[in-house]
Design a protein around this motif. Structure first.
Motif, PDB file in Angstrom:
ATOM      1  N   GLU A   1       0.804  -1.213   0.000  1.00 56.04           N
ATOM      2  CA  GLU A   1       0.000   0.000   0.000  1.00 56.04           C
ATOM      3  C   GLU A   1       0.838   1.265   0.000  1.00 56.04           C
ATOM      4  O   GLU A   1       0.498   2.248  -0.660  1.00 56.04           O
ATOM      5  CB  GLU A   1      -0.946   0.005   1.218  1.00 56.04           C
ATOM      6  CG  GLU A   1      -2.142  -0.868   1.022  1.00 56.04           C
ATOM      7  CD  GLU A   1      -3.195  -0.638   2.097  1.00 56.04           C
ATOM      8  OE1 GLU A   1      -3.210   0.434   2.722  1.00 56.04           O
ATOM      9  OE2 GLU A   1      -4.007  -1.544   2.281  1.00 56.04           O
ATOM     10  N   ASP A   2       1.964   1.258   0.715  1.00 56.29           N
ATOM     11  CA  ASP A   2       2.788   2.480   0.757  1.00 56.29           C
ATOM     12  C   ASP A   2       3.387   2.787  -0.614  1.00 56.29           C
ATOM     13  O   ASP A   2       3.464   3.947  -1.030  1.00 56.29           O
ATOM     14  CB  ASP A   2       3.871   2.376   1.839  1.00 56.29           C
ATOM     15  CG  ASP A   2       4.793   1.173   1.627  1.00 56.29           C
ATOM     16  OD1 ASP A   2       4.380   0.231   0.934  1.00 56.29           O
ATOM     17  OD2 ASP A   2       5.929   1.205   2.154  1.00 56.29           O
ATOM     18  N   GLN A   3       3.778   1.763  -1.362  1.00 53.21           N
ATOM     19  CA  GLN A   3       4.296   1.992  -2.712  1.00 53.21           C
ATOM     20  C   GLN A   3       3.189   2.467  -3.649  1.00 53.21           C
ATOM     21  O   GLN A   3       3.415   3.318  -4.513  1.00 53.21           O
ATOM     22  CB  GLN A   3       4.934   0.721  -3.272  1.00 53.21           C
ATOM     23  CG  GLN A   3       6.282   0.403  -2.662  1.00 53.21           C
ATOM     24  CD  GLN A   3       6.916  -0.813  -3.301  1.00 53.21           C
ATOM     25  OE1 GLN A   3       6.285  -1.536  -4.078  1.00 53.21           O
ATOM     26  NE2 GLN A   3       8.178  -1.067  -2.962  1.00 53.21           N
ATOM     27  N   GLN A   4       1.986   1.942  -3.457  1.00 56.74           N
ATOM     28  CA  GLN A   4       0.865   2.392  -4.274  1.00 56.74           C
ATOM     29  C   GLN A   4       0.551   3.856  -3.995  1.00 56.74           C
ATOM     30  O   GLN A   4       0.277   4.624  -4.908  1.00 56.74           O
ATOM     31  CB  GLN A   4      -0.372   1.529  -4.005  1.00 56.74           C
ATOM     32  CG  GLN A   4      -0.285   0.150  -4.616  1.00 56.74           C
ATOM     33  CD  GLN A   4      -1.565  -0.644  -4.410  1.00 56.74           C
ATOM     34  OE1 GLN A   4      -2.592  -0.089  -4.060  1.00 56.74           O
ATOM     35  NE2 GLN A   4      -1.483  -1.952  -4.638  1.00 56.74           N
ATOM     36  N   ARG A   5       0.603   4.247  -2.705  1.00 54.99           N
ATOM     37  CA  ARG A   5       0.356   5.659  -2.362  1.00 54.99           C
ATOM     38  C   ARG A   5       1.404   6.561  -3.014  1.00 54.99           C
ATOM     39  O   ARG A   5       1.089   7.624  -3.541  1.00 54.99           O
ATOM     40  CB  ARG A   5       0.375   5.859  -0.850  1.00 54.99           C
ATOM     41  CG  ARG A   5      -0.873   5.402  -0.167  1.00 54.99           C
ATOM     42  CD  ARG A   5      -0.857   5.802   1.303  1.00 54.99           C
ATOM     43  NE  ARG A   5      -1.720   4.936   2.081  1.00 54.99           N
ATOM     44  CZ  ARG A   5      -3.034   5.030   2.121  1.00 54.99           C
ATOM     45  NH1 ARG A   5      -3.628   5.945   1.402  1.00 54.99           N
ATOM     46  NH2 ARG A   5      -3.754   4.208   2.843  1.00 54.99           N
ATOM     47  N   GLU A   6       2.672   6.126  -2.978  1.00 56.68           N
ATOM     48  CA  GLU A   6       3.739   6.913  -3.608  1.00 56.68           C
ATOM     49  C   GLU A   6       3.498   7.019  -5.122  1.00 56.68           C
ATOM     50  O   GLU A   6       3.705   8.067  -5.722  1.00 56.68           O
ATOM     51  CB  GLU A   6       5.107   6.270  -3.343  1.00 56.68           C
ATOM     52  CG  GLU A   6       5.565   6.351  -1.911  1.00 56.68           C
ATOM     53  CD  GLU A   6       5.763   7.786  -1.460  1.00 56.68           C
ATOM     54  OE1 GLU A   6       6.307   8.609  -2.229  1.00 56.68           O
ATOM     55  OE2 GLU A   6       5.360   8.094  -0.321  1.00 56.68           O
TER      56      GLU A   6
ATOM     57  N   LYS B   1       0.735   9.511  -5.694  1.00 54.62           N
ATOM     58  CA  LYS B   1       1.231  10.885  -5.475  1.00 54.62           C
ATOM     59  C   LYS B   1       2.032  11.352  -6.684  1.00 54.62           C
ATOM     60  O   LYS B   1       1.912  12.497  -7.122  1.00 54.62           O
ATOM     61  CB  LYS B   1       2.101  10.949  -4.212  1.00 54.62           C
ATOM     62  CG  LYS B   1       1.299  10.860  -2.929  1.00 54.62           C
ATOM     63  CD  LYS B   1       2.219  10.894  -1.724  1.00 54.62           C
ATOM     64  CE  LYS B   1       1.431  10.702  -0.437  1.00 54.62           C
ATOM     65  NZ  LYS B   1       2.325  10.683   0.743  1.00 54.62           N
TER      66      LYS B   1
ATOM     67  N   LYS C   1      -8.158   4.981   3.510  1.00 55.72           N
ATOM     68  CA  LYS C   1      -7.419   4.137   4.461  1.00 55.72           C
ATOM     69  C   LYS C   1      -6.940   2.848   3.785  1.00 55.72           C
ATOM     70  O   LYS C   1      -5.848   2.390   4.049  1.00 55.72           O
ATOM     71  CB  LYS C   1      -8.324   3.802   5.662  1.00 55.72           C
ATOM     72  CG  LYS C   1      -8.585   4.998   6.523  1.00 55.72           C
ATOM     73  CD  LYS C   1      -9.359   4.605   7.747  1.00 55.72           C
ATOM     74  CE  LYS C   1      -9.554   5.841   8.618  1.00 55.72           C
ATOM     75  NZ  LYS C   1     -10.297   5.534   9.831  1.00 55.72           N
ATOM     76  N   SER C   2      -7.750   2.296   2.927  1.00 57.07           N
ATOM     77  CA  SER C   2      -7.336   1.090   2.191  1.00 57.07           C
ATOM     78  C   SER C   2      -7.405   1.401   0.694  1.00 57.07           C
ATOM     79  O   SER C   2      -8.332   2.028   0.199  1.00 57.07           O
ATOM     80  CB  SER C   2      -8.242  -0.091   2.537  1.00 57.07           C
ATOM     81  OG  SER C   2      -9.550   0.159   2.074  1.00 57.07           O
TER      82      SER C   2
END
Length: 176
Positions: A129-134, A137, A171-172
């Motif tokens: 999820e953190d890589q997807q958020r990056e 962005k 959140k998800s």
């Protein structure tokens, strides 16, 4: 002998003798002695005969044919553009051709019976999820840099940016 006879013999004696082959120095000296040397003695200063200057060096191929370079570049670009447009048109024609209704039904039936996965397709693990958020962005930043040409395109870009903002704030995140 008359006066006219003596002038012709001296004129022929003074005229240089032409040879078909270049004579050697010893042969030249013998010829001069036979004619009765009328030139200055060798002790006097006679300027030496210098060989002719060497021909100028040849110009390089590029400089000799410098008028051809613009023509060559223009032809090269024209051929490249022709090939590029020809292949893009061929790809567009292939994409437009879709199977008709009866063919589509048979193709769909054969696909449902035998699901075939091409060998070149690799199934990868989902991104965290953190890589997807990056990634979202980064996509949002790129969308902000794009300049819209007309109001319709601006509206579409704004919708895409709003969707990316929703994914970033959620959140998800749905899996890609």
């Amino acid at each position: 002998m008359s006066n006219s006879d003596t002038t012709t013999t001296t004129a022929t004696a003074a005229a240089p003798k032409l040879f078909t082959n270049k004579p050697k120095k010893a042969q030249l000296k013998q010829a001069q002695q036979a004619m009765g040397t009328t030139s200055a003695p060798p002790s006097s200063k006679v300027p030496p005969i210098t060989p002719p200057p060497p021909p100028p060096p040849k110009e390089s191929f590029a400089r000799r044919y410098k008028f051809l370079w613009p023509l060559l570049i223009t032809v090269n670009l024209a051929v490249g553009a022709y090939i590029f447009t020809r292949t893009s048109k061929k790809g567009a024609i292939e994409e437009e051709e879709e199977p008709t209704a009866p063919e589509a039904a048979t193709v769909a039936a054969s696909v449902s019976e035998n699901p075939v996965v091409p060998a070149s397709v690799k199934i990868r693990e989902p991104l965290p999820e953190d890589q997807q958020r990056e990634l979202f962005k980064w996509l949002l930043e790129e969308k902000r840099k794009v300049k819209a040409k007309d109001p319709e395109e601006k509206k579409r870009i704004d919708e895409e940016k709003a969707l990316l903002k929703q994914f970033i704030r959620a959140k998800s995140i749905p899996s890609l």
